[in-house]
Motif scaffolding. Structure first.
Motif, PDB file in Angstrom:
ATOM      1  N   PHE A  94       3.662   3.491   6.923  1.00 22.51           N
ATOM      2  CA  PHE A  94       3.941   4.663   6.093  1.00 22.51           C
ATOM      3  C   PHE A  94       3.397   5.916   6.761  1.00 22.51           C
ATOM      4  O   PHE A  94       2.246   5.972   7.178  1.00 22.51           O
ATOM      5  CB  PHE A  94       3.318   4.526   4.703  1.00 22.51           C
ATOM      6  CG  PHE A  94       3.544   5.725   3.818  1.00 22.51           C
ATOM      7  CD1 PHE A  94       4.802   5.981   3.308  1.00 22.51           C
ATOM      8  CD2 PHE A  94       2.513   6.606   3.525  1.00 22.51           C
ATOM      9  CE1 PHE A  94       5.036   7.094   2.512  1.00 22.51           C
ATOM     10  CE2 PHE A  94       2.726   7.714   2.728  1.00 22.51           C
ATOM     11  CZ  PHE A  94       3.996   7.959   2.216  1.00 22.51           C
ATOM     12  N   TRP A 125       3.136   8.986  -1.146  1.00 19.16           N
ATOM     13  CA  TRP A 125       3.006   7.523  -1.214  1.00 19.16           C
ATOM     14  C   TRP A 125       3.438   7.010  -2.589  1.00 19.16           C
ATOM     15  O   TRP A 125       4.163   6.022  -2.675  1.00 19.16           O
ATOM     16  CB  TRP A 125       1.561   7.105  -0.929  1.00 19.16           C
ATOM     17  CG  TRP A 125       1.398   5.620  -0.887  1.00 19.16           C
ATOM     18  CD1 TRP A 125       1.565   4.802   0.187  1.00 19.16           C
ATOM     19  CD2 TRP A 125       1.066   4.757  -1.982  1.00 19.16           C
ATOM     20  NE1 TRP A 125       1.364   3.490  -0.152  1.00 19.16           N
ATOM     21  CE2 TRP A 125       1.043   3.425  -1.498  1.00 19.16           C
ATOM     22  CE3 TRP A 125       0.773   4.981  -3.337  1.00 19.16           C
ATOM     23  CZ2 TRP A 125       0.752   2.329  -2.301  1.00 19.16           C
ATOM     24  CZ3 TRP A 125       0.481   3.875  -4.137  1.00 19.16           C
ATOM     25  CH2 TRP A 125       0.472   2.578  -3.629  1.00 19.16           C
ATOM     26  N   GLU A 166       2.998   9.784   5.849  1.00 16.44           N
ATOM     27  CA  GLU A 166       3.070  10.715   4.726  1.00 16.44           C
ATOM     28  C   GLU A 166       3.832  11.985   5.073  1.00 16.44           C
ATOM     29  O   GLU A 166       4.708  12.436   4.310  1.00 16.44           O
ATOM     30  CB  GLU A 166       1.658  11.060   4.258  1.00 16.44           C
ATOM     31  CG  GLU A 166       1.638  12.001   3.050  1.00 16.44           C
ATOM     32  CD  GLU A 166       0.209  12.282   2.609  1.00 16.44           C
ATOM     33  OE1 GLU A 166      -0.262  11.566   1.710  1.00 16.44           O
ATOM     34  OE2 GLU A 166      -0.416  13.212   3.166  1.00 16.44           O
ATOM     35  N   CYS A 208       7.161   7.128  -2.848  1.00 15.34           N
ATOM     36  CA  CYS A 208       7.870   6.124  -2.037  1.00 15.34           C
ATOM     37  C   CYS A 208       7.866   4.755  -2.700  1.00 15.34           C
ATOM     38  O   CYS A 208       8.764   3.946  -2.463  1.00 15.34           O
ATOM     39  CB  CYS A 208       7.288   6.054  -0.632  1.00 15.34           C
ATOM     40  SG  CYS A 208       5.887   4.940  -0.427  1.00 15.34           S
ATOM     41  N   GLN A 209       6.879   4.466  -3.543  1.00 12.86           N
ATOM     42  CA  GLN A 209       6.833   3.172  -4.218  1.00 12.86           C
ATOM     43  C   GLN A 209       8.065   2.958  -5.096  1.00 12.86           C
ATOM     44  O   GLN A 209       8.531   1.841  -5.286  1.00 12.86           O
ATOM     45  CB  GLN A 209       5.568   3.069  -5.073  1.00 12.86           C
ATOM     46  CG  GLN A 209       4.267   3.141  -4.300  1.00 12.86           C
ATOM     47  CD  GLN A 209       4.205   2.103  -3.196  1.00 12.86           C
ATOM     48  OE1 GLN A 209       4.251   0.903  -3.424  1.00 12.86           O
ATOM     49  NE2 GLN A 209       4.143   2.591  -1.957  1.00 12.86           N
ATOM     50  N   PHE A 261       0.785  -0.760   1.465  1.00 16.66           N
ATOM     51  CA  PHE A 261      -0.658  -0.520   1.514  1.00 16.66           C
ATOM     52  C   PHE A 261      -1.327  -1.705   2.196  1.00 16.66           C
ATOM     53  O   PHE A 261      -1.167  -2.854   1.770  1.00 16.66           O
ATOM     54  CB  PHE A 261      -1.290  -0.319   0.142  1.00 16.66           C
ATOM     55  CG  PHE A 261      -2.776  -0.055   0.227  1.00 16.66           C
ATOM     56  CD1 PHE A 261      -3.233   1.219   0.548  1.00 16.66           C
ATOM     57  CD2 PHE A 261      -3.697  -1.076   0.053  1.00 16.66           C
ATOM     58  CE1 PHE A 261      -4.592   1.465   0.686  1.00 16.66           C
ATOM     59  CE2 PHE A 261      -5.056  -0.836   0.175  1.00 16.66           C
ATOM     60  CZ  PHE A 261      -5.506   0.440   0.496  1.00 16.66           C
ATOM     61  N   ALA A 306      -2.482   4.883   4.312  1.00 18.36           N
ATOM     62  CA  ALA A 306      -2.106   3.725   3.502  1.00 18.36           C
ATOM     63  C   ALA A 306      -1.847   2.482   4.350  1.00 18.36           C
ATOM     64  O   ALA A 306      -2.327   1.393   4.037  1.00 18.36           O
ATOM     65  CB  ALA A 306      -0.870   4.045   2.672  1.00 18.36           C
TER      66      ALA A 306
END
Length: 381
Positions: A52, A72, A54, A75-76, A19, A48
């Motif tokens: 990244f 998102w 999406e 993916c963290q 981010f 973000a």
């Protein structure tokens, strides 16, 4: 998190590698208050960061839909732990290998890398293996070679010096029993000192050797032995003749002089040992001052193209030479050289020159070591 919301974002930091508050603000119009807080309220479809994508992430990972999470948020949990790719422009596996990120340091490594790519330096460091190869190919394509003095051959051995004209004058000693090739990486400002060969080509030491071997190989391969010197290596003409004699007498294919105690160096095995019988066998020698037999130089001609910086090319050459010819690599203690300048790992002129073109020496080192299965570290054998 409270500290980030109160102070971190205002200082330009990211709360997580994927981010970027500045990117979010640029692509989301006016943002009232904290950008990360605004993003977390509606992460689906929100921009973000540059790294990244999406739609790509959702398409590549079928478990996103079943999780009930936004791509998102999903993916963290999975990008760093499982090395999934957050976009087609970033290979997690390549980045972690190329930047030598340990499993518990992956987030920090990404944060540092992204900051270098977008900060005031804006270093174009690669996020994909393809990107690294493109940067290397672009560097090679920009090199031109001009031969100002082209021989003829007078002696059996050759000393190649990578120089801007400030190499040690004793290399030109009238008593020398070798030919001399001056490779200028910038056009000489004054007439070059007498030498059998004078070449001008931009680039690095390994790209210069690679181009000569590709376009004018006979210049190098006509000699029994060739010593490739950096211009900050202190050796006398007599020292060099002694090095070549040891190589011939001991049938060495790859060698370098030992280092004096006050020299800059990376490996303890390179420093002169007083109780040595004259030389010590090692797994490879450093690119600062390697001397090759004719057969070793010909056998390793393709190795010089594997890196721009030269990092780990020496280890690759050592592995290839050992595989083909056995333990014929040595540090010669009967000859000691002074390495006068600190090694440029970060922030020096060479590092800045290379990274401005997307070449990080340590990235090249880690990639080449992984690709070729090389041993890290120079040691006695």
């Amino acid at each position: 998190m409270p500290h980030y919301l109160l102070a971190g974002e205002a200082s330009g930091f990211r709360p997580t590698p994927l981010f970027d508050p500045d990117f979010f603000a640029r692509h989301n119009g006016d943002v009232e208050g904290n950008a990360f807080a605004a993003f977390l309220r509606r992460p689906l479809g929100a921009p973000a960061c540059e790294e990244f994508d999406e739609a790509f992430y959702a398409a590549e990972n079928s478990d996103v839909a079943a999780s009930g999470q936004s791509p998102w948020t999903h993916c963290q949990t999975h990008v760093l732990s499982e090395l999934r790719d957050p976009s087609p422009r970033l290979s997690s596996a390549f980045v972690m290998m190329a930047y030598n990120a340990k499993p518990n340091r992956r987030a920090r490594a990404l944060m540092k890398l992204f900051e270098e790519r977008r900060g005031s330096r804006r270093v174009a460091l690669p996020l994909l293996e393809r990107e690294l190869k493109e940067n290397q190919a672009r560097f090679h394509a920009g090199i031109t070679m001009k031969i100002l003095v082209g021989g003829p051959k007078r002696k059996d051995n050759l000393v190649f010096v990578q120089t801007d004209g400030r190499h040690p004058p004793q290399l030109h000693d009238a008593s020398r029993n070798y030919d001399l090739l001056l490779n200028y990486y910038a056009p000489p400002k004054e007439p070059p000192a007498p030498a059998e060969y004078v070449v001008v080509q931009s680039g690095t030491k390994v790209t210069a050797i690679d181009k000569l071997l590709a376009e004018r190989p006979e210049i190098l391969t006509q000699y029994d032995y060739v010593l490739f010197l950096d211009d900050d290596i202190g050796l006398s003409a007599q020292d060099i003749d002694r090095l070549f004699s040891v190589m011939r007498d001991e049938k060495l294919d790859l060698a370098q002089p030992s280092l004096t105690p006050d020299s800059y160096g990376s490996f303890p095995a390179l420093y002169r040992k007083k109780d040595s019988p004259g030389f010590r066998r090692v797994n490879y020698v450093e690119i600062m001052a390697p001397a090759f037999s004719r057969r070793a130089l010909i056998a390793n001609k393709d190795s010089f193209s594997r890196s721009i910086s030269g990092f780990s090319v020496d280890a690759l050459i050592g592995a290839q030479t050992t595989r083909l010819f056995g333990p014929t690599i040595a540090v010669v203690d009967s000859v000691a050289a002074e390495h006068k300048r600190r090694i440029d790992l970060d922030g020096g002129a060479l590092y800045r020159f290379l990274t401005a073109q997307g070449i990080d020496p340590r990235v090249e080192m880690h990639v080449l070591e992984a690709q070729a299965g090389l041993e890290h570290g120079l040691r006695e054998v």
